[in-house]
Design a protein around this motif. Structure first.
Motif, short mmCIF file in Angstrom:
data_model
loop_
_atom_site.label_atom_id
_atom_site.label_comp_id
_atom_site.label_asym_id
_atom_site.label_seq_id
_atom_site.Cartn_x
_atom_site.Cartn_y
_atom_site.Cartn_z
N TYR A 61 38.20 -17.93 -44.88
CA TYR A 61 37.72 -17.42 -46.16
C TYR A 61 36.26 -17.86 -46.27
O TYR A 61 35.96 -19.04 -46.38
CB TYR A 61 38.54 -17.99 -47.32
N ASN A 77 41.55 -23.46 -53.02
CA ASN A 77 42.68 -22.61 -53.47
C ASN A 77 42.77 -21.33 -52.63
O ASN A 77 43.85 -20.88 -52.27
CB ASN A 77 42.52 -22.21 -54.95
N GLN A 78 41.61 -20.77 -52.33
CA GLN A 78 41.60 -19.52 -51.54
C GLN A 78 42.12 -19.78 -50.12
O GLN A 78 42.83 -18.94 -49.56
CB GLN A 78 40.18 -18.94 -51.47
N GLU A 81 45.78 -19.97 -50.34
CA GLU A 81 46.33 -18.61 -50.45
C GLU A 81 46.41 -17.95 -49.07
O GLU A 81 47.40 -17.29 -48.74
CB GLU A 81 45.46 -17.78 -51.39
N ARG A 84 49.31 -19.39 -47.18
CA ARG A 84 50.61 -18.85 -47.65
C ARG A 84 50.81 -17.42 -47.15
O ARG A 84 51.92 -17.02 -46.82
CB ARG A 84 50.68 -18.91 -49.18
N ALA A 85 49.72 -16.66 -47.09
CA ALA A 85 49.83 -15.29 -46.57
C ALA A 85 50.24 -15.31 -45.10
O ALA A 85 51.06 -14.49 -44.66
CB ALA A 85 48.51 -14.55 -46.74
#
Ligand code: FDA
Length: 305
Positions: A61, A77-78, A81, A84-85
């Protein structure tokens, strides 16, 4: 001329006003050739496509040089994410990130807190995390952060740049941590006080550290598009009897995709670095600096709607 262009793009890569402007106006000027998209959904689509061709990935990211706590927390946080993806979509992907996006320039507490949050999520989802290496002024601190985190987690590695004079010693010192390292030439503008100014010396040093790290028995990611480095590695592993499970090749998304597929066909692990997000400007400028011929793509991009 090439050197002037290189310096010019590396100078532009650090311009904060242009970085902000680029974020506001979205992927432009051919940046889409090197960046998988602005959202995680777009990146997931690209990764699935690469995985279907036998290529594995490290997702990033995009973000760097963050100067406030709220933004550093949001960057973490990104990354969570993205982890998790990877878990949810069963992607064959690791994660890469930059310490200045986690708060390295703000405080140790912030960067360590963000990294521990990320590494916990990564552990749950069986994802390996690589700390990218930034400019020389952050190198020592990044290695200290890595050492601390490596003593707490197994799923973390970092990057070592062959253009720095300090690198050979870093490879020796880091051996105590049995680290999984990505070895690269180095992408930032550094002074001759700290880095080899001549490409041939950088290439020789990269070969030297690839050999040292493999002979130390450590997992080695050879991250280069240079055929000479790739052929050297293939020959070396044969001579030293190093199994394919102890090393891999890595390349950047959008660069030499045909060579990437060939390496898979030859039976090697080939990992593609897939960046996504709105903070694409600095990353894109460094890609232009590496190969001024890429500027042709920029010019074409400028005239596209
Ligand atoms: P070199 O620059 O000699 O290029 C060899 C050939 O590859 C060129 O002749 C050209 O054909 C092709 N090529 C190289 N760059 C290109 C480009 N931008 N566009 C089109 N063709 C290109 N650096 C860093 O400082 N910190 C880091 O954390 C990382 N992380 C990282 C991850 C991965 C997976 C890779 C592949 C690279 C990095 N890098 C990096 C970048 C690295 O330091 C280096 O700048 C680039 O890989 C370019 O160097 P090469 O080894 O490819 O050789």
């Amino acid at each position: 001329m090439e050197k002037i262009m290189k310096d010019f793009f590396l100078f532009l890569s650090k311009n904060r006003s242009l970085t902000k402007l680029a974020k506001k106006y979205g992927l432009r000027f051919g940046a889409g050739r090197f960046v998988a998209g602005e959202t995680i959904d777009q990146a997931v689509k690209v990764i699935k496509e690469l995985n279907s061709k036998g290529l594995v990935v490290t997702i990033d990211y995009l973000g760097e040089f963050v100067d406030n706590e709220a933004e550093a927390n949001e960057m973490a946080n990104q990354s969570i994410e993205a982890i998790r993806a990877i878990g949810r979509e069963k992607l064959k992907s690791q994660l890469s990130l930059k310490m200045t996006s986690m708060g390295l320039d703000i405080s140790d507490e912030l960067v360590m807190g963000n990294m521990r949050r990320i590494l916990e999520a990564a552990k749950e989802n069986n994802v390996f995390v690589t700390i990218d290496m930034e400019d020389y002024s952050r190198c020592g601190k990044t290695i200290e952060v890595f050492k601390q985190l490596r003593s707490e987690y197994d799923n973390i590695g970092t990057v070592i740049q062959a253009y720095l004079y300090r690198t050979e010693k870093d490879i020796m010192d880091l051996n105590d941590y049995s680290p999984n390292l990505r070895l690269v030439k180095g992408a930032y503008k550094e002074s001759p006080e700290v880095a080899f100014p001549e490409k041939k010396d950088v290439d020789e040093n990269l070969k030297k550290i690839i050999k040292m790290h493999l002979q130390n028995g450590n997992y080695t990611a050879v991250a280069s598009h240079d055929d000479e480095i790739i052929n050297y590695t293939k020959q070396l592993v044969k001579e030293l009897n190093i199994p394919n499970s102890q090393f891999e090749f890595q390349m950047l998304y959008g660069i030499m995709p045909e060579r990437q597929k060939e390496l898979v066909q030859e039976g090697y692990t080939m990992r593609v670095y897939v960046p996504y997000g709105t903070d694409w400007y600095g990353y894109f400028m460094r890609r232009l600096a590496e190969r001024p011929a890429n500027v042709a793509f920029v010019l074409k991009g400028m005239f596209k709607k």
